[in-house]
Write a protein that holds these residues in place. Sequence first.
Motif, mmCIF file in Angstrom:
data_model
loop_
_atom_site.group_PDB
_atom_site.id
_atom_site.type_symbol
_atom_site.label_atom_id
_atom_site.label_comp_id
_atom_site.label_asym_id
_atom_site.label_seq_id
_atom_site.Cartn_x
_atom_site.Cartn_y
_atom_site.Cartn_z
ATOM 1 N N THR A 142 0.846 -1.192 0.000
ATOM 2 C CA THR A 142 0.000 0.000 0.000
ATOM 3 C C THR A 142 0.882 1.242 0.000
ATOM 4 N N HIS A 143 0.313 2.324 -0.496
ATOM 5 C CA HIS A 143 0.983 3.619 -0.474
ATOM 6 C C HIS A 143 -0.008 4.626 0.083
ATOM 7 N N HIS A 144 0.299 5.163 1.244
ATOM 8 C CA HIS A 144 -0.592 6.074 1.970
ATOM 9 C C HIS A 144 -1.981 5.450 2.147
ATOM 10 N N GLY A 145 -2.013 4.156 2.459
ATOM 11 C CA GLY A 145 -3.262 3.470 2.740
ATOM 12 C C GLY A 145 -4.017 2.967 1.527
ATOM 13 N N ARG A 146 -3.554 3.289 0.337
ATOM 14 C CA ARG A 146 -4.232 2.833 -0.887
ATOM 15 C C ARG A 146 -3.481 1.649 -1.487
ATOM 16 N N PRO A 147 -4.198 0.684 -2.040
ATOM 17 C CA PRO A 147 -3.525 -0.482 -2.632
ATOM 18 C C PRO A 147 -2.581 -0.064 -3.757
ATOM 19 N N ALA A 148 -1.366 -0.615 -3.716
ATOM 20 C CA ALA A 148 -0.372 -0.305 -4.740
ATOM 21 C C ALA A 148 0.053 -1.548 -5.505
ATOM 22 N N GLY A 149 -0.260 -2.732 -4.995
ATOM 23 C CA GLY A 149 0.093 -3.951 -5.706
ATOM 24 C C GLY A 149 0.054 -5.161 -4.801
ATOM 25 N N VAL A 150 0.038 -6.325 -5.426
ATOM 26 C CA VAL A 150 0.077 -7.594 -4.709
ATOM 27 C C VAL A 150 1.138 -8.460 -5.378
ATOM 28 N N LEU A 151 2.019 -9.016 -4.564
ATOM 29 C CA LEU A 151 3.059 -9.902 -5.056
ATOM 30 C C LEU A 151 2.747 -11.315 -4.590
ATOM 31 N N ARG A 152 2.908 -12.270 -5.490
ATOM 32 C CA ARG A 152 2.593 -13.661 -5.160
ATOM 33 C C ARG A 152 3.768 -14.557 -5.531
ATOM 34 N N MET A 171 10.075 -0.902 -1.545
ATOM 35 C CA MET A 171 8.645 -0.963 -1.867
ATOM 36 C C MET A 171 8.298 -0.031 -3.022
ATOM 37 N N ALA A 172 8.903 1.151 -3.057
ATOM 38 C CA ALA A 172 8.646 2.087 -4.151
ATOM 39 C C ALA A 172 9.101 1.489 -5.476
ATOM 40 N N ARG A 173 10.260 0.862 -5.466
ATOM 41 C CA ARG A 173 10.774 0.287 -6.705
ATOM 42 C C ARG A 173 9.933 -0.896 -7.171
ATOM 43 N N TRP A 174 9.509 -1.753 -6.254
ATOM 44 C CA TRP A 174 8.726 -2.931 -6.634
ATOM 45 C C TRP A 174 7.340 -2.547 -7.143
ATOM 46 N N THR A 175 6.775 -1.469 -6.648
ATOM 47 C CA THR A 175 5.450 -1.052 -7.113
ATOM 48 C C THR A 175 5.535 -0.182 -8.352
ATOM 49 N N GLY A 176 6.691 0.386 -8.605
ATOM 50 C CA GLY A 176 6.822 1.309 -9.733
ATOM 51 C C GLY A 176 6.139 2.624 -9.446
ATOM 52 N N ALA A 177 5.875 2.909 -8.175
ATOM 53 C CA ALA A 177 5.107 4.084 -7.802
ATOM 54 C C ALA A 177 5.979 5.283 -7.449
#
Length: 79
Positions: free
Chosen positions: A20-30, A50-56
């Motif tokens: 999550t980013h600021h409480g909003r979903p940013a991605g799920v890794l499986r 986390m920023a790099r893995w989400t691309g956010a």
Amino acid sequence: MPRPQGFAYQELRDGSVALTHHGRPAGVLRGDRAAKFLAEVVTGDAQLVMARWTGAYRFGNERRARNHPRNQGGRTRRG
């Protein structure tokens, strides 16, 4: 460039990781990606990982550049 902030992750029962980013979903890794992420987040800067893995994460100038007159593609802005 400012450091990323506001990211969080939660390990789920099925072994996946919800980001999550600021409480909003940013991605799920499986699967293997979740395992690699968890190994990396422990050894490195957690917020940057986390920023790099989400691309956010961004450089912060995209919105300003998008609104610049030379990037309007010849269109006139009507307002």
